[in-house]
Write an enzyme that holds these catalytic residues in place. Structure first.
Site, mmCIF file in Angstrom:
data_model
loop_
_atom_site.group_PDB
_atom_site.id
_atom_site.type_symbol
_atom_site.label_atom_id
_atom_site.label_comp_id
_atom_site.label_asym_id
_atom_site.label_seq_id
_atom_site.Cartn_x
_atom_site.Cartn_y
_atom_site.Cartn_z
ATOM 1 N N GLU A 160 0.829 -1.210 0.000
ATOM 2 C CA GLU A 160 0.000 0.000 0.000
ATOM 3 C C GLU A 160 0.862 1.258 0.000
ATOM 4 O OE1 GLU A 160 -3.222 2.073 -0.595
ATOM 5 O OE2 GLU A 160 -3.231 -0.110 -0.505
ATOM 6 N N GLU A 161 1.948 1.228 0.745
ATOM 7 C CA GLU A 161 2.794 2.412 0.875
ATOM 8 C C GLU A 161 3.615 2.703 -0.381
ATOM 9 O OE1 GLU A 161 3.075 4.726 3.164
ATOM 10 O OE2 GLU A 161 1.768 3.859 4.680
#
Length: 156
Positions: free
Chosen positions: A46-47
């Site tokens: 996600e990051e």
């Protein structure tokens, strides 16, 4: 171990490739922080989508998108080094879990929006659309990678 690899492959090439490249570092960082490797992988994807050179507009760096000041506080000398970044990010997430009484959804919100923001919201996920989407996406990815959601609120 093999289960995570199979589940990562189902999530797509980027997830499977990230796990293949960084599995030992993800597993070590997770073990050192007392976290599930699937959770660390979910946050990484996600990051940074698995890009160790990722840089955000706000200055966050590396696989787990550590802010420079946070990286320094965590003893990360080189946030572009995948192993250091993963260790620091996993430790920071574990710290957020401890600070917010094991509430995974709230800890993820603090990872994204900052612990001060979450504390000012009374220990709840802020009403920021970006943070709400972030928490939901990480929890969904984590569940799809075989992680449990028992620490998470049913309605993040």
């Amino acid at each position: 171990r093999q289960v995570l690899a199979r589940l990562a492959a189902v999530q797509g090439t980027a997830t499977a490739d990230t796990l293949a490249r960084y599995r030992p570092d993800i597993e070590q960082a997770a073990r050192d922080a007392g976290l599930d490797p699937a959770l660390v992988l979910a946050v990484v994807m996600e990051e940074s989508a698995g890009d160790p050179t990722a840089r955000s507009d706000r200055g966050a760096v590396g696989l787990m998108q550590l802010m420079p000041a946070t990286a320094r506080e965590l003893g990360v000398d080189d946030p572009l080094d995948p192993a250091q970044n993963l260790r620091g990010g996993a430790r920071y997430l574990a710290d957020m879990l401890q600070e917010f009484a094991g509430r995974l959804d709230v800890a993820l919100a603090a990872y994204n929006a900052g612990p001060g923001t979450v504390a000012r919201q009374g220990g709840r996920i802020p009403e920021y659309p970006e943070t709400r989407r972030y928490v939901k996406r990480v929890l969904t990815r984590y569940e799809n990678l075989g992680g449990g959601t028992q620490l998470a609120s049913p309605n993040p």
